[in-house]
Design an enzyme around this catalytic site. Structure first.
Site, mmCIF file in Angstrom:
data_model
loop_
_atom_site.group_PDB
_atom_site.id
_atom_site.type_symbol
_atom_site.label_atom_id
_atom_site.label_comp_id
_atom_site.label_asym_id
_atom_site.label_seq_id
_atom_site.Cartn_x
_atom_site.Cartn_y
_atom_site.Cartn_z
ATOM 1 C CD GLU A 1 62.318 25.344 13.034
ATOM 2 O OE1 GLU A 1 62.572 24.997 11.862
ATOM 3 O OE2 GLU A 1 62.563 24.620 14.018
ATOM 4 C CG HIS B 1 66.478 27.326 11.269
ATOM 5 N ND1 HIS B 1 66.749 27.064 9.939
ATOM 6 C CD2 HIS B 1 65.193 26.937 11.480
ATOM 7 C CE1 HIS B 1 65.675 26.547 9.374
ATOM 8 N NE2 HIS B 1 64.714 26.462 10.289
ATOM 9 C CG ASP C 1 60.003 23.583 9.937
ATOM 10 O OD1 ASP C 1 60.326 24.730 9.576
ATOM 11 O OD2 ASP C 1 60.766 22.606 9.838
#
Length: 337
Positions: A9, A176, A299
């Site tokens: 991600e 997301h 992230d």
């Protein structure tokens, strides 16, 4: 043997999308959550500028940072809210351009980068076509949608062409987060609750449950959905969701599905660790879903990749579980080869 680390991600954006965001934010009709969010992603000052520079860098700087953080491969995707705040024509053009930019970066570093396609849900038929191009021609490994699109959710029948294409292509959707939709955002605007600490999870978990309760997975049986941030809290709630669902069925408040909500979640959803460095949360997710359903995500550039890697290196799980979460599951779920 060294465990390969794949982060799934990891955000990027194009300069063109960032410029168009500024145009939207300068207008009068701006979603309240996006207006708040815009000050963070496009604000002035050293922190915002550093984040922006990292988002647009999908080349040498990105690879150098991955080396420094110990990341072997990153699966890149468009950052929130992506193209979902634009009109359909603009969003479609920007998504296509973003996919071309990402494809070029992957071609330059094929052993280090992979990608998830950006699509414009505002234009469902066009989104389906772009998904087919991104997977078939550009080699993307799935697609990402930043939760609601102007307050609309993907369980609406208008979005069916997207799922028809995804089901045929057998590629996962990364659902997301973004800030809550205009219809629910008001209580989140105080105290920063609209942001990643709470509002993002509430919004995205609600969206995931809408997909389950709509019967989507009975129609499209191969659909795969990925949720970040340790499943946006849903693994914690599955027993209660089932329990209250059965009560609602009994009193006639909701229609009966062929299966329990938790069973759809178990069979169609995968989760990632992005931004959650909690041993109890990880252990609960393993207990509820199994280690085969969990992938590592850092992230970047919003979280500390160094902290995320350190957590996974040190958390008290078996080496076999660590290997699955760090790499094996991502290779299987995203067909990384």
């Amino acid at each position: 043997m060294k465990i390969k680390r794949i982060a799934v991600e990891e955000a990027f954006v194009t300069e063109e999308i960032a410029r168009e965001w500024k145009k939207v934010l300068s207008g009068k009709c701006v979603e309240p959550g996006f207006r708040m969010m815009g000050s963070s992603i496009l604000g002035e000052g050293p922190v915002a500028e550093k984040v922006h520079s990292r988002l647009i860098d999908v080349g040498v700087g990105r690879i150098a940072q991955m080396d420094a953080d110990g990341i072997d491969m990153a699966v890149l995707s468009i950052t929130s809210p992506g193209v979902q705040v634009f009109d359909g024509v603009t969003a479609t053009r920007l998504a296509e351009n973003a996919n071309d930019v990402l494809s070029a970066a992957i071609s330059a570093y094929p052993a280090r980068l992979a990608g998830l396609a950006a699509i414009a849900p505002q234009n469902p038929e066009g989104a389906a076509k772009e998904l087919e191009r991104a997977i078939g021609t550009l080699g993307m490994k799935g697609y990402l949608i930043n939760s609601h699109t102007m307050g609309e959710y993907l369980d609406d029948a208008k979005f069916r062409p997207i799922f028809e294409a995804a089901d045929a292509l057998d590629v996962p959707l990364y659902l997301h987060p973004r800030e809550p939709a205009p219809s629910m955002v008001a209580p989140f605007l105080d105290y920063g609750l609209y942001f990643a600490g709470w509002g993002f999870a509430v919004e995205t978990a609600t969206h995931a449950l809408r997909l389950i309760m709509s019967g989507l997975f009975d129609r499209f049986t191969k659909l795969k959905i990925v949720l970040g941030h340790m499943g946006e809290g849903l693994p914690f709630w599955l027993q209660r969701i089932d329990n209250r669902y059965l009560l609602q069925v009994k009193i006639g408040a909701v229609r009966k599905l062929p299966r329990l909500p938790s069973e759809y979640f178990q069979d169609h959803f995968f989760i990632t660790t992005s931004g959650v460095m909690s041993a109890p949360a990880l252990q609960l997710s393993i207990d509820v879903l199994g280690e085969e359903k969990i992938m590592f995500a850092a992230d970047y550039p919003y979280e500390s990749v160094e902290d995320g890697v350190k957590f996974m290196n040190e958390v008290n799980i078996t080496d076999a579980q660590r290997r699955k979460i760090f790499s094996d599951n991502a290779i299987r779920i995203f067909a990384l080869g």
